[in-house]
Scaffold this motif. Structure first.
Motif, PDB file in Angstrom:
ATOM      1  N   GLY A 135       0.864  -1.182   0.000  1.00 24.07           N
ATOM      2  CA  GLY A 135       0.000   0.000   0.000  1.00 24.07           C
ATOM      3  C   GLY A 135       0.896   1.226   0.000  1.00 24.07           C
ATOM      4  N   SER A 136       0.731   2.082  -0.996  1.00 22.19           N
ATOM      5  CA  SER A 136       1.696   3.190  -1.109  1.00 22.19           C
ATOM      6  C   SER A 136       1.026   4.556  -1.046  1.00 22.19           C
ATOM      7  N   LYS A 137       1.825   5.502  -0.594  1.00 16.44           N
ATOM      8  CA  LYS A 137       1.374   6.902  -0.552  1.00 16.44           C
ATOM      9  C   LYS A 137       2.580   7.781  -0.882  1.00 16.44           C
ATOM     10  N   HIS A 138       2.386   8.689  -1.811  1.00 15.20           N
ATOM     11  CA  HIS A 138       3.474   9.580  -2.236  1.00 15.20           C
ATOM     12  C   HIS A 138       3.021  11.007  -2.048  1.00 15.20           C
ATOM     13  N   CYS A 139       3.732  11.770  -1.248  1.00 14.33           N
ATOM     14  CA  CYS A 139       3.369  13.164  -1.028  1.00 14.33           C
ATOM     15  C   CYS A 139       4.332  14.047  -1.790  1.00 14.33           C
ATOM     16  N   LEU A 140       3.802  14.729  -2.794  1.00 14.45           N
ATOM     17  CA  LEU A 140       4.625  15.636  -3.590  1.00 14.45           C
ATOM     18  C   LEU A 140       4.443  17.045  -3.033  1.00 14.45           C
ATOM     19  N   GLY A 141       5.480  17.871  -3.171  1.00 15.03           N
ATOM     20  CA  GLY A 141       5.383  19.236  -2.631  1.00 15.03           C
ATOM     21  C   GLY A 141       6.046  19.294  -1.270  1.00 15.03           C
ATOM     22  N   PRO A 142       5.631  20.245  -0.410  1.00 17.68           N
ATOM     23  CA  PRO A 142       6.303  20.422   0.889  1.00 17.68           C
ATOM     24  C   PRO A 142       6.270  19.137   1.731  1.00 17.68           C
ATOM     25  N   ALA A 143       7.329  18.922   2.518  1.00 13.99           N
ATOM     26  CA  ALA A 143       7.383  17.732   3.377  1.00 13.99           C
ATOM     27  C   ALA A 143       6.225  17.762   4.380  1.00 13.99           C
ATOM     28  N   GLN A 144       5.795  16.580   4.791  1.00 14.57           N
ATOM     29  CA  GLN A 144       4.664  16.474   5.704  1.00 14.57           C
ATOM     30  C   GLN A 144       5.071  16.862   7.129  1.00 14.57           C
ATOM     31  N   ALA A 145       4.164  17.565   7.827  1.00 12.32           N
ATOM     32  CA  ALA A 145       4.500  18.041   9.169  1.00 12.32           C
ATOM     33  C   ALA A 145       4.551  16.887  10.167  1.00 12.32           C
ATOM     34  N   ASP A 146       3.706  15.869   9.977  1.00 14.35           N
ATOM     35  CA  ASP A 146       3.651  14.797  10.976  1.00 14.35           C
ATOM     36  C   ASP A 146       3.719  13.414  10.315  1.00 14.35           C
ATOM     37  N   VAL A 147       4.924  13.069   9.901  1.00 14.61           N
ATOM     38  CA  VAL A 147       5.103  11.806   9.182  1.00 14.61           C
ATOM     39  C   VAL A 147       4.740  10.625  10.070  1.00 14.61           C
ATOM     40  N   GLN A 148       5.072  10.727  11.347  1.00 14.87           N
ATOM     41  CA  GLN A 148       4.828   9.593  12.241  1.00 14.87           C
ATOM     42  C   GLN A 148       3.330   9.254  12.304  1.00 14.87           C
ATOM     43  N   ASN A 149       2.527  10.305  12.338  1.00  9.81           N
ATOM     44  CA  ASN A 149       1.081  10.102  12.355  1.00  9.81           C
ATOM     45  C   ASN A 149       0.591   9.474  11.047  1.00  9.81           C
ATOM     46  N   ILE A 150       1.153   9.920   9.946  1.00 10.07           N
ATOM     47  CA  ILE A 150       0.754   9.360   8.635  1.00 10.07           C
ATOM     48  C   ILE A 150       1.104   7.870   8.609  1.00 10.07           C
ATOM     49  N   LEU A 151       2.310   7.535   9.035  1.00  8.78           N
ATOM     50  CA  LEU A 151       2.726   6.121   9.028  1.00  8.78           C
ATOM     51  C   LEU A 151       1.850   5.302   9.979  1.00  8.78           C
ATOM     52  N   ALA A 152       1.513   5.893  11.103  1.00  6.82           N
ATOM     53  CA  ALA A 152       0.675   5.177  12.081  1.00  6.82           C
ATOM     54  C   ALA A 152      -0.683   4.839  11.475  1.00  6.82           C
ATOM     55  N   GLU A 153      -1.220   5.753  10.648  1.00  2.00           N
ATOM     56  CA  GLU A 153      -2.507   5.475   9.983  1.00  2.00           C
ATOM     57  C   GLU A 153      -2.327   4.432   8.877  1.00  2.00           C
ATOM     58  N   LEU A 154      -1.220   4.524   8.154  1.00  2.00           N
ATOM     59  CA  LEU A 154      -1.002   3.610   7.027  1.00  2.00           C
ATOM     60  C   LEU A 154      -0.881   2.157   7.486  1.00  2.00           C
ATOM     61  N   VAL A 155      -0.219   1.942   8.617  1.00  2.00           N
ATOM     62  CA  VAL A 155      -0.038   0.543   9.052  1.00  2.00           C
ATOM     63  C   VAL A 155      -1.355  -0.113   9.494  1.00  2.00           C
ATOM     64  N   LYS A 156      -2.380   0.709   9.705  1.00  2.00           N
ATOM     65  CA  LYS A 156      -3.690   0.130  10.098  1.00  2.00           C
ATOM     66  C   LYS A 156      -4.444  -0.411   8.880  1.00  2.00           C
ATOM     67  N   LEU A 157      -4.006  -0.050   7.681  1.00  2.00           N
ATOM     68  CA  LEU A 157      -4.755  -0.428   6.471  1.00  2.00           C
ATOM     69  C   LEU A 157      -4.557  -1.907   6.130  1.00  2.00           C
ATOM     70  N   PRO A 158      -5.512  -2.488   5.419  1.00  2.00           N
ATOM     71  CA  PRO A 158      -5.426  -3.914   5.080  1.00  2.00           C
ATOM     72  C   PRO A 158      -4.485  -4.177   3.898  1.00  2.00           C
ATOM     73  N   VAL A 159      -3.212  -3.929   4.111  1.00  2.00           N
ATOM     74  CA  VAL A 159      -2.184  -4.221   3.097  1.00  2.00           C
ATOM     75  C   VAL A 159      -1.074  -4.989   3.803  1.00  2.00           C
ATOM     76  N   ASP A 160      -0.197  -5.650   3.032  1.00  2.00           N
ATOM     77  CA  ASP A 160       0.871  -6.447   3.652  1.00  2.00           C
ATOM     78  C   ASP A 160       2.073  -5.598   4.050  1.00  2.00           C
ATOM     79  N   VAL A 161       2.318  -4.576   3.245  1.00  2.00           N
ATOM     80  CA  VAL A 161       3.525  -3.751   3.402  1.00  2.00           C
ATOM     81  C   VAL A 161       3.114  -2.302   3.207  1.00  2.00           C
ATOM     82  N   VAL A 162       3.730  -1.388   3.950  1.00  2.00           N
ATOM     83  CA  VAL A 162       3.418   0.034   3.800  1.00  2.00           C
ATOM     84  C   VAL A 162       4.606   0.749   3.163  1.00  2.00           C
TER      85      VAL A 162
END
Ligand code: DQA
Length: 243
Positions: A135-162
């Protein structure tokens, strides 16, 4: 802690990440011109970036036969334009190409999490065929303010790898990405792949594995993202002997 990432027969090790080379070809002639070089290179996995293809009606016919020509595990990726790819998202095409990939020998497919809701049937088909879903997510433009929170949400998704990639402009932003990767990888069993795109993020591609990012991309014939190292430079940085 994240379990070790496996794509087909390739398994990440603690001392280095899995190395993936992206293949971006427009048609069967280009494919035939490059496949041997990709099969013989030092990478563990080949990412076939099918969004680079020009006439998808041809690809639909040829995909089973072309997939049979790889001798390394293949990750099939349809990267959409909104996330830095070469073809706009088209729901029917996305579904059809990924179905073909799953049922004709791909070891893994990439599903952009933005489309996960409408692509749940692909997940089911992938699980039935023992194909890994990244499961992938690509953020183009300015860096994200809270990457840890984004990753924390991504790992909850029904995918094998984030997989998470973002543009970074500064070393501090790269550090924030690495630190967040470490924090999340310690608290989940899902394997993570993260990278900072652009020159300032380049070191995330060589040292990211020390923070829990288990796979890195390097270019063989054509880079598929800003800041990607060549395969030979990556191998040098990882102290691997050249073939
Ligand atoms: O998702 C990724 C990561 C990437 O964007 C990179 O930054 O190396 C390269 C893409 O080919 C791949 O699909």
């Amino acid at each position: 802690m994240s379990k070790s990432l496996q794509i087909g027969s390739a398994q990440a090790k603690a001392r280095r990440p899995l190395i993936v080379v992206p293949l971006l070809v427009e048609d069967a002639t280009m494919f035939q011109a490059q496949i041997t070089q990709f099969n013989q290179c030092q990478a563990d996995v080949i990412e076939w970036r099918i969004d680079a293809w020009h006439f998808f009606a041809d690809l639909i016919k040829l995909m089973p036969q072309l997939l049979g020509q790889f001798n390394k595990p293949v990750l099939v990726t349809y990267r959409t334009q909104d996330e830095g790819g070469l073809t706009a998202f088209d729901q029917n095409l996305y579904r059809q190409l990924n179905q073909l990939a799953i049922t004709n020998g791909a070891s893994a497919i990439d599903i952009e999490v933005a489309h996960l809701g409408v692509m749940h049937d692909l997940r089911t088909l992938a699980y039935q065929n023992q194909v890994t879903v990244i499961g992938s997510k690509h953020c183009l433009g300015p860096a994200q303010a809270d990457v840890q929170n984004i990753l924390a949400e991504l790992v909850k998704l029904p995918v094998d790898v984030v997989k998470f990639a973002e543009d970074v402009q500064t070393s501090t932003e790269t550090d924030a990405l690495l630190t967040a990767t470490r924090a999340i990888s310690l608290g989940t069993d899902k394997p993570l792949i993260t990278m900072g795109m652009g020159a300032a993020g380049q070191r995330s591609r060589t040292i990211g594995y020390q923070y829990g990012s288990q796979l890195t991309f390097a270019s063989l014939t054509k880079a598929s993202a800003a800041g990607q190292l060549s395969l030979s430079d990556l191998c040098k940085a990882l102290n691997m002997n050249e073939k």
